[in-house]
Design a protein around this motif. Structure first.
Motif, PDB file in Angstrom:
ATOM      1  N   MET A  86       0.942  -1.062  -0.116  1.00  0.00           N
ATOM      2  CA  MET A  86      -0.191  -0.333  -0.100  1.00  0.00           C
ATOM      3  C   MET A  86       0.911   1.232   0.138  1.00  0.00           C
ATOM      4  O   MET A  86       1.775   1.219   0.784  1.00  0.00           O
ATOM      5  CB  MET A  86      -0.871   0.055   1.286  1.00  0.00           C
ATOM      6  CG  MET A  86      -1.904   1.108   1.217  1.00  0.00           C
ATOM      7  SD  MET A  86      -2.973   0.767   2.604  1.00  0.00           S
ATOM      8  CE  MET A  86      -2.442   1.304   3.907  1.00  0.00           C
ATOM      9  N   VAL A  87       0.641   2.300  -0.934  1.00  0.00           N
ATOM     10  CA  VAL A  87       1.609   3.454  -1.205  1.00  0.00           C
ATOM     11  C   VAL A  87       0.717   4.542  -0.918  1.00  0.00           C
ATOM     12  O   VAL A  87      -0.276   4.802  -1.581  1.00  0.00           O
ATOM     13  CB  VAL A  87       2.117   3.384  -2.425  1.00  0.00           C
ATOM     14  CG1 VAL A  87       3.088   4.529  -2.727  1.00  0.00           C
ATOM     15  CG2 VAL A  87       2.794   2.068  -2.624  1.00  0.00           C
ATOM     16  N   ASP A  88       1.286   5.524  -0.117  1.00  0.00           N
ATOM     17  CA  ASP A  88       0.710   6.948   0.254  1.00  0.00           C
ATOM     18  C   ASP A  88       1.093   7.618  -1.033  1.00  0.00           C
ATOM     19  O   ASP A  88       2.262   7.731  -1.293  1.00  0.00           O
ATOM     20  CB  ASP A  88       1.201   7.473   1.535  1.00  0.00           C
ATOM     21  CG  ASP A  88       0.613   8.831   1.875  1.00  0.00           C
ATOM     22  OD1 ASP A  88       0.126   9.362   1.115  1.00  0.00           O
ATOM     23  OD2 ASP A  88       1.019   9.168   3.134  1.00  0.00           O
ATOM     24  N   VAL A  89      -0.085   8.145  -1.795  1.00  0.00           N
ATOM     25  CA  VAL A  89       0.495   8.866  -2.759  1.00  0.00           C
ATOM     26  C   VAL A  89       0.900   9.946  -2.725  1.00  0.00           C
ATOM     27  O   VAL A  89       2.110  10.450  -3.684  1.00  0.00           O
ATOM     28  CB  VAL A  89      -1.224   9.174  -3.778  1.00  0.00           C
ATOM     29  CG1 VAL A  89      -1.167   9.960  -4.724  1.00  0.00           C
ATOM     30  CG2 VAL A  89      -1.759   7.719  -4.009  1.00  0.00           C
ATOM     31  N   GLU A  90       0.606  10.905  -2.145  1.00  0.00           N
ATOM     32  CA  GLU A  90       1.155  12.224  -1.532  1.00  0.00           C
ATOM     33  C   GLU A  90       2.664  12.102  -1.388  1.00  0.00           C
ATOM     34  O   GLU A  90       3.613  12.764  -1.913  1.00  0.00           O
ATOM     35  CB  GLU A  90       0.401  13.002  -0.908  1.00  0.00           C
ATOM     36  CG  GLU A  90      -0.908  13.526  -1.191  1.00  0.00           C
ATOM     37  CD  GLU A  90      -1.565  14.496  -0.116  1.00  0.00           C
ATOM     38  OE1 GLU A  90      -1.061  15.135   0.733  1.00  0.00           O
ATOM     39  OE2 GLU A  90      -2.831  14.318  -0.480  1.00  0.00           O
TER      40      GLU A  90
END
Length: 100
Positions: A86-90
């Protein structure tokens, strides 16, 4: 019996039923607090999932997204459990921008 009364009563004087009622009340309170803190943190964040999510975010191939992940450029933005990513976009975009 009210929970407030149980809080003042020593444990060694409680019946099993009173102890379980107090335990259940405290457990539900802790779970409610955890749910609120998780939802507050998640409201403003957007995530992508997997290597394909990274590729879609960066508009690149899956191979290129995999290379970016392996180079460690976006490690701070990745939450990984086993094979789930899971990757935090910002955060990922700012890390890539700072690395260029």
């Amino acid at each position: 019996m009210k929970i407030e009364n149980l809080l003042e009563k020593p444990i060694w004087q409680m019946t099993g039923q009173e102890f379980l009622a107090l335990n259940e009340q405290s457990r539900s309170t802790v779970q409610d607090q955890q749910i609120v803190s998780i939802s507050e943190n998640s409201l403003n964040k957007k995530y992508v999932y997997g290597i394909r999510g990274i590729a879609n975010l960066l508009n690149c191939s899956i191979a290129k997204a995999n290379r970016i992940k392996k180079r460690g450029i976006i490690d701070e933005a990745i939450i990984q459990e086993g094979r789930s990513i899971m990757v935090d976009v910002e955060l990922a975009l700012s890390l890539i921008k700072n690395n260029m």
